[in-house]
Design a protein around this motif. Sequence first.
Motif, PDB file in Angstrom:
ATOM      1  N   GLY A   1     -40.646-116.271  -0.462  1.00 51.83           N
ATOM      2  CA  GLY A   1     -40.357-117.700  -0.453  1.00 51.83           C
ATOM      3  C   GLY A   1     -41.372-118.496  -1.237  1.00 51.83           C
ATOM      4  O   GLY A   1     -41.029-119.428  -1.976  1.00 51.83           O
ATOM      5  N   ALA A   2     -42.651-118.125  -1.105  1.00 52.12           N
ATOM      6  CA  ALA A   2     -43.707-118.824  -1.851  1.00 52.12           C
ATOM      7  C   ALA A   2     -43.556-118.619  -3.350  1.00 52.12           C
ATOM      8  O   ALA A   2     -43.876-119.516  -4.142  1.00 52.12           O
ATOM      9  CB  ALA A   2     -45.076-118.341  -1.381  1.00 52.12           C
ATOM     10  N   ARG A   3     -43.069-117.463  -3.755  1.00 59.10           N
ATOM     11  CA  ARG A   3     -42.854-117.196  -5.178  1.00 59.10           C
ATOM     12  C   ARG A   3     -41.802-118.140  -5.761  1.00 59.10           C
ATOM     13  O   ARG A   3     -41.903-118.581  -6.916  1.00 59.10           O
ATOM     14  CB  ARG A   3     -42.425-115.740  -5.364  1.00 59.10           C
ATOM     15  N   LEU A   4     -40.801-118.475  -4.970  1.00 60.75           N
ATOM     16  CA  LEU A   4     -39.743-119.369  -5.432  1.00 60.75           C
ATOM     17  C   LEU A   4     -40.121-120.844  -5.322  1.00 60.75           C
ATOM     18  O   LEU A   4     -39.474-121.696  -5.935  1.00 60.75           O
ATOM     19  CB  LEU A   4     -38.459-119.117  -4.632  1.00 60.75           C
ATOM     20  N   ALA A   5     -41.154-121.136  -4.549  1.00 62.61           N
ATOM     21  CA  ALA A   5     -41.525-122.528  -4.281  1.00 62.61           C
ATOM     22  C   ALA A   5     -41.989-123.234  -5.553  1.00 62.61           C
ATOM     23  O   ALA A   5     -42.692-122.659  -6.377  1.00 62.61           O
ATOM     24  CB  ALA A   5     -42.619-122.581  -3.221  1.00 62.61           C
ATOM     25  N   GLN A   6     -41.600-124.497  -5.685  1.00 63.12           N
ATOM     26  CA  GLN A   6     -41.937-125.293  -6.863  1.00 63.12           C
ATOM     27  C   GLN A   6     -43.008-126.336  -6.595  1.00 63.12           C
ATOM     28  O   GLN A   6     -43.680-126.791  -7.516  1.00 63.12           O
ATOM     29  CB  GLN A   6     -40.672-126.000  -7.382  1.00 63.12           C
ATOM     30  N   ALA A   7     -43.172-126.745  -5.349  1.00 64.39           N
ATOM     31  CA  ALA A   7     -44.099-127.829  -5.024  1.00 64.39           C
ATOM     32  C   ALA A   7     -45.531-127.317  -4.944  1.00 64.39           C
ATOM     33  O   ALA A   7     -45.775-126.129  -4.702  1.00 64.39           O
ATOM     34  CB  ALA A   7     -43.706-128.493  -3.709  1.00 64.39           C
ATOM     35  N   PRO A   8     -46.526-128.194  -5.110  1.00 60.23           N
ATOM     36  CA  PRO A   8     -47.923-127.775  -4.996  1.00 60.23           C
ATOM     37  C   PRO A   8     -48.346-127.440  -3.576  1.00 60.23           C
ATOM     38  O   PRO A   8     -49.381-126.794  -3.376  1.00 60.23           O
ATOM     39  CB  PRO A   8     -48.708-128.975  -5.542  1.00 60.23           C
ATOM     40  N   THR A   9     -47.566-127.892  -2.593  1.00 61.98           N
ATOM     41  CA  THR A   9     -47.869-127.592  -1.190  1.00 61.98           C
ATOM     42  C   THR A   9     -46.706-126.824  -0.585  1.00 61.98           C
ATOM     43  O   THR A   9     -45.546-127.221  -0.738  1.00 61.98           O
ATOM     44  CB  THR A   9     -48.109-128.869  -0.382  1.00 61.98           C
TER      45      THR A   9
ATOM     46  N   ASP B   1     -41.913-110.587  -6.937  1.00 63.80           N
ATOM     47  CA  ASP B   1     -40.772-110.380  -7.835  1.00 63.80           C
ATOM     48  C   ASP B   1     -40.041-109.088  -7.500  1.00 63.80           C
ATOM     49  O   ASP B   1     -38.802-109.015  -7.626  1.00 63.80           O
ATOM     50  CB  ASP B   1     -41.248-110.348  -9.284  1.00 63.80           C
ATOM     51  N   LYS B   2     -40.763-108.081  -7.077  1.00 66.58           N
ATOM     52  CA  LYS B   2     -40.123-106.828  -6.691  1.00 66.58           C
ATOM     53  C   LYS B   2     -39.198-107.038  -5.497  1.00 66.58           C
ATOM     54  O   LYS B   2     -38.085-106.496  -5.448  1.00 66.58           O
ATOM     55  CB  LYS B   2     -41.184-105.773  -6.372  1.00 66.58           C
ATOM     56  N   HIS B   3     -39.631-107.844  -4.532  1.00 67.07           N
ATOM     57  CA  HIS B   3     -38.777-108.139  -3.374  1.00 67.07           C
ATOM     58  C   HIS B   3     -37.527-108.893  -3.790  1.00 67.07           C
ATOM     59  O   HIS B   3     -36.443-108.701  -3.219  1.00 67.07           O
ATOM     60  CB  HIS B   3     -39.544-108.966  -2.343  1.00 67.07           C
ATOM     61  N   LEU B   4     -37.682-109.767  -4.781  1.00 64.22           N
ATOM     62  CA  LEU B   4     -36.571-110.630  -5.180  1.00 64.22           C
ATOM     63  C   LEU B   4     -35.603-109.961  -6.149  1.00 64.22           C
ATOM     64  O   LEU B   4     -34.490-110.449  -6.327  1.00 64.22           O
ATOM     65  CB  LEU B   4     -37.122-111.910  -5.805  1.00 64.22           C
ATOM     66  N   THR B   5     -36.006-108.852  -6.739  1.00 70.44           N
ATOM     67  CA  THR B   5     -35.171-108.203  -7.762  1.00 70.44           C
ATOM     68  C   THR B   5     -33.789-107.842  -7.222  1.00 70.44           C
ATOM     69  O   THR B   5     -32.765-108.087  -7.869  1.00 70.44           O
ATOM     70  CB  THR B   5     -35.872-106.935  -8.299  1.00 70.44           C
ATOM     71  N   ASP B   6     -33.755-107.249  -6.029  1.00 73.35           N
ATOM     72  CA  ASP B   6     -32.470-106.837  -5.463  1.00 73.35           C
ATOM     73  C   ASP B   6     -32.054-107.696  -4.276  1.00 73.35           C
ATOM     74  O   ASP B   6     -31.198-107.311  -3.486  1.00 73.35           O
ATOM     75  CB  ASP B   6     -32.503-105.355  -5.053  1.00 73.35           C
ATOM     76  N   ALA B   7     -32.655-108.874  -4.168  1.00 74.70           N
ATOM     77  CA  ALA B   7     -32.285-109.804  -3.091  1.00 74.70           C
ATOM     78  C   ALA B   7     -31.092-110.650  -3.495  1.00 74.70           C
ATOM     79  O   ALA B   7     -30.848-110.879  -4.691  1.00 74.70           O
ATOM     80  CB  ALA B   7     -33.472-110.699  -2.731  1.00 74.70           C
ATOM     81  N   GLU B   8     -30.365-111.130  -2.523  1.00 79.18           N
ATOM     82  CA  GLU B   8     -29.303-112.104  -2.764  1.00 79.18           C
ATOM     83  C   GLU B   8     -29.913-113.496  -2.664  1.00 79.18           C
ATOM     84  O   GLU B   8     -30.544-113.823  -1.649  1.00 79.18           O
ATOM     85  CB  GLU B   8     -28.177-111.949  -1.754  1.00 79.18           C
ATOM     86  N   VAL B   9     -29.770-114.271  -3.705  1.00 77.24           N
ATOM     87  CA  VAL B   9     -30.375-115.607  -3.752  1.00 77.24           C
ATOM     88  C   VAL B   9     -29.279-116.632  -4.031  1.00 77.24           C
ATOM     89  O   VAL B   9     -28.570-116.541  -5.035  1.00 77.24           O
ATOM     90  CB  VAL B   9     -31.463-115.711  -4.844  1.00 77.24           C
ATOM     91  N   ILE B  10     -29.134-117.588  -3.123  1.00 80.66           N
ATOM     92  CA  ILE B  10     -28.148-118.655  -3.272  1.00 80.66           C
ATOM     93  C   ILE B  10     -28.905-119.983  -3.328  1.00 80.66           C
ATOM     94  O   ILE B  10     -29.629-120.323  -2.403  1.00 80.66           O
ATOM     95  CB  ILE B  10     -27.142-118.662  -2.116  1.00 80.66           C
ATOM     96  N   THR B  11     -28.743-120.694  -4.429  1.00 84.05           N
ATOM     97  CA  THR B  11     -29.443-121.954  -4.631  1.00 84.05           C
ATOM     98  C   THR B  11     -28.445-123.081  -4.818  1.00 84.05           C
ATOM     99  O   THR B  11     -27.491-122.950  -5.580  1.00 84.05           O
ATOM    100  CB  THR B  11     -30.371-121.877  -5.851  1.00 84.05           C
ATOM    101  N   ARG B  12     -28.703-124.183  -4.113  1.00 87.22           N
ATOM    102  CA  ARG B  12     -27.851-125.370  -4.292  1.00 87.22           C
ATOM    103  C   ARG B  12     -28.398-126.238  -5.420  1.00 87.22           C
ATOM    104  O   ARG B  12     -29.577-126.425  -5.534  1.00 87.22           O
ATOM    105  CB  ARG B  12     -27.807-126.194  -3.000  1.00 87.22           C
TER     106      ARG B  12
END
Length: 345
Positions: free
Chosen positions: A116-124, A334-345
């Motif tokens: 989740g932190a890898r996908l996070a865009q905010a500074p906090t 990134d390794k965790h996210l490679t084969d993860a299902e990611v749904i973004t609004r």
Amino acid sequence: MNTNLADALKTQANTHQYFTTGFTERTGLAWHQPTPAGASVGRALSVVLPAHNTAYALPTVLDALGAQQHAADVEVILVDDASTDATFDIARRHPAVTTAVRLSQRRGSAAARNAGARLAQAPTILFVDADMALPAHVLADVAARAEADTVLTGFRHNVPYQASPGGGPLLPEGPPLLGADHRVTWRPPVGKILPYSGITLTDELDGRPLDATNDFQTLGYGRAYYDWDLPRMVVTALLAVPREQLVDVGGFDEEFGLLGWGMEDTHLGAALIAAGCLVVPLRQAVGFHLDPPDAAAQWQAKLASWPATLARYRHLLSLPAPVGHGRDFTTAADKHLTDAEVITR
């Protein structure tokens, strides 16, 4: 050779009064005062929830996030750690969630938080447990106060599971109570070894860790209040950290998730403190921590794994304080996210 983590902690103060006083002088708000929505304008916050089989509580938790009153730029990232219930289905459909992630196999809460932190865009990044229902002012509380060198910790009020007529967990009337958190009101056992510190108390103690340490300030330089030190005050049930610092120390050590329960947040706290971050409590930021229906069994399983995670933590204290680990963090996440299902609004 870098100083080991245990020794690095002994060099770091936690005197944050200048910081909290400066906030009040700048904004006119008391540090522990619930925050008006407008005070968070122009701020950004990434909320990360790791989740595993929390369908019993998740609608209530996400409804509370959707009802937050703030003016910040907020994203909500829920990472489902391969649940076997309806957790992911709830997350991907709920309007409060901007990104829903489902890991392909269970990897533990440390890995879920790192993803989740890898996908996070905010500074906090605000870590919130997927069973923590927050009062409407908490996101504004955090967004208005977060800075690049602060770790802001909220508190939790555990609620035994009781089904409401509507099917979700029944919440107590009134706001969550600060004193329900063990870091605020603590009554340890007498005559038993406390595993973390190894001390044994011979008399009953009405412990007040938060008050007795002047909001954790006297825990600087590696000092302790009985069984509590500064890293132990860092609890990810409700915790805001600077993203840049989190990445630099390597995020959460994922070995903890493989061993069992506990200590991953304590180790992250130690790493961030050694890197120069202050640990500052927010007394007004208290959430209802919603116990599962089988809370007693889950708690026993968690306690059974604690010796292993505590041993891992003690080992890490003997190693150099982590710094410059950003590339390792990115590679693992990134390794965790490679084969993860990611749904973004």
